[in-house]
Design a protein around this motif. Sequence first.
Motif, PDB file in Angstrom:
ATOM      1  N   LEU A 187     -66.255  49.049 -64.681  1.00 46.95           N
ATOM      2  CA  LEU A 187     -67.242  48.899 -63.598  1.00 46.95           C
ATOM      3  C   LEU A 187     -66.694  48.020 -62.479  1.00 46.95           C
ATOM      4  O   LEU A 187     -66.212  46.918 -62.720  1.00 46.95           O
ATOM      5  CB  LEU A 187     -68.525  48.249 -64.142  1.00 46.95           C
ATOM      6  N   ASP A 188     -66.758  48.543 -61.273  1.00 47.55           N
ATOM      7  CA  ASP A 188     -66.340  47.748 -60.117  1.00 47.55           C
ATOM      8  C   ASP A 188     -67.510  46.999 -59.486  1.00 47.55           C
ATOM      9  O   ASP A 188     -67.363  45.901 -58.995  1.00 47.55           O
ATOM     10  CB  ASP A 188     -65.735  48.659 -59.035  1.00 47.55           C
ATOM     11  N   TYR A 189     -68.649  47.654 -59.480  1.00 48.20           N
ATOM     12  CA  TYR A 189     -69.793  47.089 -58.770  1.00 48.20           C
ATOM     13  C   TYR A 189     -71.068  47.284 -59.595  1.00 48.20           C
ATOM     14  O   TYR A 189     -71.262  48.335 -60.196  1.00 48.20           O
ATOM     15  CB  TYR A 189     -70.025  47.803 -57.439  1.00 48.20           C
ATOM     16  N   VAL A 190     -71.888  46.247 -59.615  1.00 49.02           N
ATOM     17  CA  VAL A 190     -73.232  46.413 -60.153  1.00 49.02           C
ATOM     18  C   VAL A 190     -74.217  45.958 -59.069  1.00 49.02           C
ATOM     19  O   VAL A 190     -74.108  44.846 -58.555  1.00 49.02           O
ATOM     20  CB  VAL A 190     -73.456  45.598 -61.442  1.00 49.02           C
ATOM     21  N   MET A 191     -75.111  46.861 -58.708  1.00 49.33           N
ATOM     22  CA  MET A 191     -76.079  46.549 -57.655  1.00 49.33           C
ATOM     23  C   MET A 191     -77.480  46.500 -58.249  1.00 49.33           C
ATOM     24  O   MET A 191     -77.872  47.393 -58.990  1.00 49.33           O
ATOM     25  CB  MET A 191     -76.089  47.636 -56.584  1.00 49.33           C
ATOM     26  N   LEU A 192     -78.211  45.455 -57.862  1.00 48.23           N
ATOM     27  CA  LEU A 192     -79.563  45.293 -58.376  1.00 48.23           C
ATOM     28  C   LEU A 192     -80.579  45.356 -57.230  1.00 48.23           C
ATOM     29  O   LEU A 192     -80.461  44.631 -56.245  1.00 48.23           O
ATOM     30  CB  LEU A 192     -79.696  43.947 -59.086  1.00 48.23           C
ATOM     31  N   GLY A 193     -81.532  46.224 -57.375  1.00 45.71           N
ATOM     32  CA  GLY A 193     -82.658  46.237 -56.450  1.00 45.71           C
ATOM     33  C   GLY A 193     -83.865  45.735 -57.207  1.00 45.71           C
ATOM     34  O   GLY A 193     -84.026  46.049 -58.385  1.00 45.71           O
ATOM     35  N   THR A 194     -84.677  44.929 -56.564  1.00 43.71           N
ATOM     36  CA  THR A 194     -85.847  44.439 -57.277  1.00 43.71           C
ATOM     37  C   THR A 194     -87.059  44.344 -56.365  1.00 43.71           C
ATOM     38  O   THR A 194     -86.938  43.970 -55.196  1.00 43.71           O
ATOM     39  CB  THR A 194     -85.588  43.065 -57.950  1.00 43.71           C
ATOM     40  N   THR A 195     -88.184  44.720 -56.889  1.00 44.28           N
ATOM     41  CA  THR A 195     -89.431  44.626 -56.115  1.00 44.28           C
ATOM     42  C   THR A 195     -90.229  43.399 -56.529  1.00 44.28           C
ATOM     43  O   THR A 195     -91.402  43.286 -56.201  1.00 44.28           O
ATOM     44  CB  THR A 195     -90.312  45.876 -56.331  1.00 44.28           C
ATOM     45  N   HIS A 196     -89.552  42.493 -57.240  1.00 47.68           N
ATOM     46  CA  HIS A 196     -90.259  41.300 -57.694  1.00 47.68           C
ATOM     47  C   HIS A 196     -90.936  40.541 -56.569  1.00 47.68           C
ATOM     48  O   HIS A 196     -92.078  40.142 -56.669  1.00 47.68           O
ATOM     49  CB  HIS A 196     -89.273  40.364 -58.399  1.00 47.68           C
ATOM     50  N   ALA A 197     -90.169  40.347 -55.499  1.00 45.37           N
ATOM     51  CA  ALA A 197     -90.705  39.567 -54.383  1.00 45.37           C
ATOM     52  C   ALA A 197     -91.909  40.274 -53.762  1.00 45.37           C
ATOM     53  O   ALA A 197     -92.939  39.656 -53.498  1.00 45.37           O
ATOM     54  CB  ALA A 197     -89.616  39.348 -53.343  1.00 45.37           C
ATOM     55  N   THR A 198     -91.777  41.580 -53.566  1.00 35.04           N
ATOM     56  CA  THR A 198     -92.866  42.347 -52.957  1.00 35.04           C
ATOM     57  C   THR A 198     -94.114  42.292 -53.829  1.00 35.04           C
ATOM     58  O   THR A 198     -95.216  42.051 -53.342  1.00 35.04           O
ATOM     59  CB  THR A 198     -92.462  43.825 -52.822  1.00 35.04           C
TER      60      THR A 198
END
Lengths: 363, 514
Positions: free
Chosen positions: B60-71
Amino acid sequence: MKITTDNIDDFATGATVLGTGGGGDPYIGKLMAQQAIEEHGPVDLIDPRDVPDDALVIPSAMLGAPTVMVEKMPKGTEALAAFEALETHLGQEAYATMSIEAGGLNSTVPIAVAAALGLPLVDADGMGRAFPEVQMVTLTMGGVSATPMSIADEKGNSLLVNTVSNEYAEAFARVTSIEMGGACMIGTYALSGAEVREHAILDSMSLAHDIGEAIRTAKHRSQDPVEAVLDLTDGYELFAGKITDVERRTEGGFAVGEATLDGIDDCEGRTFALDFQNENLVARDSERGVVASTPDLITVVDAETGDPVTTERLAYGHRVRVIGMPCSPKWRTEEGLDLVGPAYFDYSIDYEPIETLQQPRHD
Amino acid sequence: MTDYRIGIDVGGTNTDAVVMDGDDNLLAKTKTPTTEDITSGILSALDVVLDDSGVSEDELDYVMLGTTHATNAITERRGLNEVGVIRIGAPATQSIRPLLEWPDDLAAAIGNNVAILDGGHEFDGRLLNDLDEEQVRAQIREFSDVDAFAVTSVFSPVRDDHETRVAELIREEVGDDVPISVSNEIGSVGLLERENATALNAALTSVASEAANAFVDAMNERGIDANLYFGQNDGTLMSVDYAIRYPIFTVASGPSNSVRGAAYLSAVENGIIVDVGGTTTDVGAVTEGFPRESSVAVEIGEVKTNFRMPDIIAIGIGGGSIVSTDGGVTVGPQSVGYKLTEEAKCFGGETLTATDLEVAAGTIDIGSETPDVDGEIVEAAREYVRERVEREVDRMKTSAEPVPVVIVGGGSILVPDDIAGASEVHKPDHYEVANAVGVAIAQVSGEVDRIYSLDEMDREEAIQHAKDEATDNALAAGADADTVDIVDVEEVPLSYLPGNAVRIKVKAAGALDH
């Protein structure tokens, strides 16, 4: 009609359309009015025809650069000091206050002043739109003096100014506003009820309200809000495009600049240039040349929502539509054009009414 | 390099993950319940997709995290810090108090602690008023119960001295553990919007560090040594440290990612995207494959802010929305969130959710039980959802012309296929993980924020210089040279400095280089 926290939004939206990109962001004035109405109660918007002939009306306004007004809002009590100074000087109590410009911030600021002072607001103004300078009101043509003018800042500084012309009033007020940090409150153009009826632009506050209401209603019914505005104001859609550049500089307290648009949809392949000095003043199409100029109204609205976009919020990448609306006939006289025509703002073009610059609309 | 990427989206209800290769092919996907500790949810999603794809941790070169926690925290007014909102600018600005235009319950959720204190600068850098340090210290002590501070000084984008000094005073009074958000790092000129964004940022720091720590812990636990990124509002990526300090920049990353992912999956380049999650439904527009940006002040939780954001309308409707039958049937905005599998009736719980209605109606089959719900309630709830969604789709449209509508997200079942105003309705393959796809194909960005003297070079030269440098920064962050584009240019004249100074901010973004 009562101006309350429920309908203040409509006044603010309509005032932004009439503000032609300038006059300051009415959002600020709206919130000032909201806080003042919450504290002091609703404001009566009174018909100018009902004001007694000899009643004293003192218009109130905020004066300065729009970029300052969105950052350094007033303390809120400046206008009270300005009013008291004028009432004392004139030896008469104010019957009502009034907007000197129906467009922009200064349409809603007097609502806050009226609430705080417990005075009604007259349904009229001196421009029917927004202009950057004090003397640019139809009242000037009627011989009403801008002075005695009271100027006050949030720090407690105040001046009472007397000048030999309204142009001098502008000059002194402008210099003072820069010293006061770029914005100040003024009480100016104290006039009688009879003078309001003869020289002001009547019913302009209720027009602002109706425009705001029309935009809100059109959105709610999924109709095109721009069409609704054009219908109310006899206006034209001038261009649809994406903003590719905005150049700005501050000159003598004004936000001066030019926005460039690349056409989208039907306008693809054309470019459009919008010159502004606080307000949008000249609109040029790459193919058709000048398509509208001051004193006719030029307003930029969001391409999708129809919400008006002020010049300080023009930014790279926005998709917008530009609309043009005819001004009050009072401005189209020789005297009116001397005050607010293209030449006054150093544009070497002759004013032509927007109607003659447009093809008739095909509905 | 093998060039595999994992995109993970942690929603209020589900954690989604996808593995993609260098050509943006989706190799594996999963949707697992979000867990209370977040980390285990990330881990179980990670394990599934690594196992299914046959890609190993060290490839794995990249791990991207999206999160709606803040929203979600803002929408539900949950987990928000109590914030001390300090405005420096008196005697100016008192005609509009902080939080005046906030919804009452949101202002209450962050504690309604506001103060307008002496200080600030004029537009030209002159002093507006002296900072009264004793007054500031007294106010900090009065805000003894707050979890975080938001400091906004008049004209801080021009001069940030007073914000910096107030932050130092807060450190001296309450120590290093209380997060402090200062407005000049968050927004631009426009006091109220900048103050709002700063207060929201301060309110979100606990939620943000919880999510970031969970992400890092999960990677450490699996021995993954890849570049870690968070998705941010404009659809680009940011580092983990940055995400902890500036959670407000993540609030719209979920919708941005889902718009990008939905456009990619459906091949609809122009249309309306409806992303139905567990807690909220986001309605956005896609223009040429990218989220349409909002024109002006963007509302977050009905509060105006002034940074560039995708044009998204969030409504509190999702699979976990609580259905109320008191005085007319309503759905949301309260949600059971990640506790769907404990609290929803179809999982044996006590709470009637939107998901339960569909289980009762027989359109989906999940959980352990089939709740007994009156058919009229199901119909009334569906109409409620349809009306809300149709209204927002209409609001996002550019004209009355019908446009393609793409429905993605785990709660897609809640939205009918026959939406008024749609020319066609797509529910593309992998619709349920569109968010994770979107963050996996997200771009990296580079920024420049610098003061130029226009006496030394003309304006075009200065802007070009800033654009070149932003592009270089994007390349250094890993962007592919062929895809880098300037996404934002902002200019603030600083007339108080000699030499006709101007502050120029430029942002460039491009796809990750393969």
